[in-house]
Design a protein around this motif. Structure first.
Motif, PDB file in Angstrom:
ATOM      1  N   CYS A   1      46.205  42.625  39.847  1.00  0.00           N
ATOM      2  CA  CYS A   1      44.584  42.890  40.048  1.00  0.00           C
ATOM      3  C   CYS A   1      44.214  41.622  40.211  1.00  0.00           C
ATOM      4  O   CYS A   1      43.636  40.670  39.247  1.00  0.00           O
ATOM      5  N   ASP A   2      43.815  40.984  41.334  1.00  0.00           N
ATOM      6  CA  ASP A   2      43.255  39.481  41.809  1.00  0.00           C
ATOM      7  C   ASP A   2      41.793  39.551  41.177  1.00  0.00           C
ATOM      8  O   ASP A   2      41.319  38.373  40.883  1.00  0.00           O
ATOM      9  N   ALA A   3      40.776  40.643  41.013  1.00  0.00           N
ATOM     10  CA  ALA A   3      39.572  40.372  40.365  1.00  0.00           C
ATOM     11  C   ALA A   3      39.780  39.803  39.027  1.00  0.00           C
ATOM     12  O   ALA A   3      38.740  39.207  38.476  1.00  0.00           O
TER      13      ALA A   3
ATOM     14  N   GLU B   1      44.157  50.565  31.002  1.00  0.00           N
ATOM     15  CA  GLU B   1      43.755  51.545  31.982  1.00  0.00           C
ATOM     16  C   GLU B   1      42.425  51.495  32.324  1.00  0.00           C
ATOM     17  O   GLU B   1      41.771  51.583  33.431  1.00  0.00           O
TER      18      GLU B   1
ATOM     19  N   LEU C   1      41.328  48.370  34.227  1.00  0.00           N
ATOM     20  CA  LEU C   1      41.580  48.572  35.484  1.00  0.00           C
ATOM     21  C   LEU C   1      40.758  49.683  36.429  1.00  0.00           C
ATOM     22  O   LEU C   1      40.362  49.642  37.418  1.00  0.00           O
TER      23      LEU C   1
ATOM     24  N   TYR D   1      37.695  50.646  36.175  1.00  0.00           N
ATOM     25  CA  TYR D   1      36.351  49.968  36.383  1.00  0.00           C
ATOM     26  C   TYR D   1      36.729  48.950  37.378  1.00  0.00           C
ATOM     27  O   TYR D   1      35.950  48.816  38.366  1.00  0.00           O
ATOM     28  N   VAL D   2      37.607  47.908  37.176  1.00  0.00           N
ATOM     29  CA  VAL D   2      37.547  47.137  38.176  1.00  0.00           C
ATOM     30  C   VAL D   2      38.048  47.455  39.434  1.00  0.00           C
ATOM     31  O   VAL D   2      37.573  46.539  40.478  1.00  0.00           O
ATOM     32  N   GLN D   3      38.808  48.354  39.421  1.00  0.00           N
ATOM     33  CA  GLN D   3      39.324  48.752  40.789  1.00  0.00           C
ATOM     34  C   GLN D   3      38.750  50.036  41.350  1.00  0.00           C
ATOM     35  O   GLN D   3      39.186  50.603  42.413  1.00  0.00           O
ATOM     36  N   ARG D   4      37.479  50.369  40.780  1.00  0.00           N
ATOM     37  CA  ARG D   4      36.852  51.434  41.145  1.00  0.00           C
ATOM     38  C   ARG D   4      36.448  51.339  42.586  1.00  0.00           C
ATOM     39  O   ARG D   4      36.369  50.336  43.299  1.00  0.00           O
TER      40      ARG D   4
END
Ligand SMILES: *Cc1c(COP(=O)(O)O)cnc(C)c1O
Length: 368
Positions: free
Chosen positions: A267-269, A360, A363, A365-368
């Motif tokens: 996850c780059d963010a 989880e 992730l 939230y960040v990838q939503r």
């Protein structure tokens, strides 16, 4: 599922018998002030750091204060530190009578940026106080090189870094004095407040020993004005009982950190914590940088994942330090870290389902 940021009860349950026996001894002996357990702990912590002397005191904050006093810091002096740290680092400088002079952090490690150190030194600089934040040593070699060239002593704020190393050197052993905290949330926590200062120089340790008992030497005769700052025998007994487990607990924290690192790798963010080459990290905190940090905090709260911001307002912008005359923008990396970071549960007793749930939840939230 609920995952607390730290679960001290879970740790206690694994060592209940040892702790109770240690406390019972103190209760039976009634040796509450500077009892034999304090000296025993000082010997053990000095050995852990590979230095000749250690001085137990009432808190990590006091360890910093005693260190600065022992080095002769006085009103009119300056002490260099970072603005991105726990309040006590700069508070102790002020209480010793000196002015905190800030140097910004390196964004990747959150520790003092050695490239900015020399520019902050003045003829009044009496000490350099780097912080080993989150359990990783600051980049000490360049810091020590500048300090040596200028003849300025280094005090390490190792409150979060007991057992961490840099090129094999233990945290706290690299400067003139190293300061530890036994606050319950540190990797080696007591059942209340406690602290210890270690030193490569027995004369400095002796000065701290005198300062912690009102500057009394011999008893009732004072050539310096000290404070009352002793480590309670009860705390020393608890910490002595916990000490044999410290390495295993720190290894456990590293395993949890490695799990999160793996989970967040794609996850780059998310900016994960890094460990400098040659450093051993003890992960007092596992701290990420994320976009929309405050949104993530809300999500974590809703999902029952413990978290904290270390620290939401850098010290140069604290109201109590307004007299230093700083403004927003003075230490941009510290300000940015205060806006972007969040610390997650990394205690060694966390279960596999719990740590998976933490990862989880972040992730999701960040990838939503
Ligand atoms: C905890 C801490 C201190 C102070 O320790 P106390 O024992 O709470 O007084 C100082 N500096 C840092 C970086 C800390 O994390």
């Amino acid at each position: 599922m609920k995952v607390p940021l730290l679960d001290l009860k879970a740790q206690y349950e694994t060592i209940r018998g040892e702790i109770r026996a240690a406390i019972e001894e103190v209760v039976e002996e009634q040796n509450f002030i500077l009892g034999r357990q304090v000296a025993a702990l000082e010997t053990r912590i000095a050995a852990l750091c590979g230095v000749p002397a250690a001085v137990g005191c009432a808190s990590g904050t006091d360890a910093l204060y005693l260190a600065l006093r022992a080095l002769g810091v006085r009103p009119g002096d300056e002490v260099i530190t970072v603005p991105y740290t726990f309040f006590a680092t700069a508070g102790s400088i002020h209480h010793a009578g000196a002015r905190p002079v800030f140097v910004d952090i390196e964004p990747a490690t959150y520790n003092l940026d050695p490239a900015k150190l020399e520019g902050a030194i003045t003829p009044r600089t009496k000490a350099i106080l780097p912080v080993h934040l989150f359990g990783q040593c600051a980049d000490m070699d360049p810091i020590l090189a500048v300090a040596r060239a200028k003849g300025i002593p280094v005090v390490e704020d190792a409150a979060q870094a007991i057992g961490a190393t840099a090129q094999g050197r233990p945290a706290g052993s690299m400067g003139a004095i190293g300061c530890f905290s036994f606050f319950p949330s540190k990797n080696l926590g007591g059942f209340g407040d406690g602290g210890m200062a270690v030193s490569v120089d027995p004369a400095l340790a002796e000065r701290m020993r005198v300062l912690r008992v009102h500057g009394s030497q011999p008893k009732y005769f004072h050539s310096v004005i000290g404070v009352n700052s002793r480590l309670d025998t009860l705390q020393a007994a608890v910490i002595l009982a916990k000490l044999p487990h410290l390495e295993r607990w720190s290894a456990g924290r590293r395993r949890v950190a490695a799990f999160y690192d793996g989970a967040f790798a794609g996850c780059d963010a998310i900016v994960r914590p890094i460990t400098l080459a040659g450093n051993t990290h003890i992960y007092n905190q596992y701290t990420l940088r994320v976009p929309d940090r405050d949104g993530l905090l809300k999500h974590l709260s809703e999902k029952g994942v413990g978290h904290a911001i270390y620290y939401p307002l850098p010290l140069h912008l604290q109201k109590c330090f307004a007299f230093l005359g700083h403004r927003e923008g003075d230490y941009p990396e510290s300000e940015k870290a205060a806006r972007e970071t969040v610390s997650l549960p990394v205690y060694p007793e966390i279960t596999e389902p719990q740590r998976a749930y933490v990862a989880e939840t972040v992730l999701a939230y960040v990838q939503r």
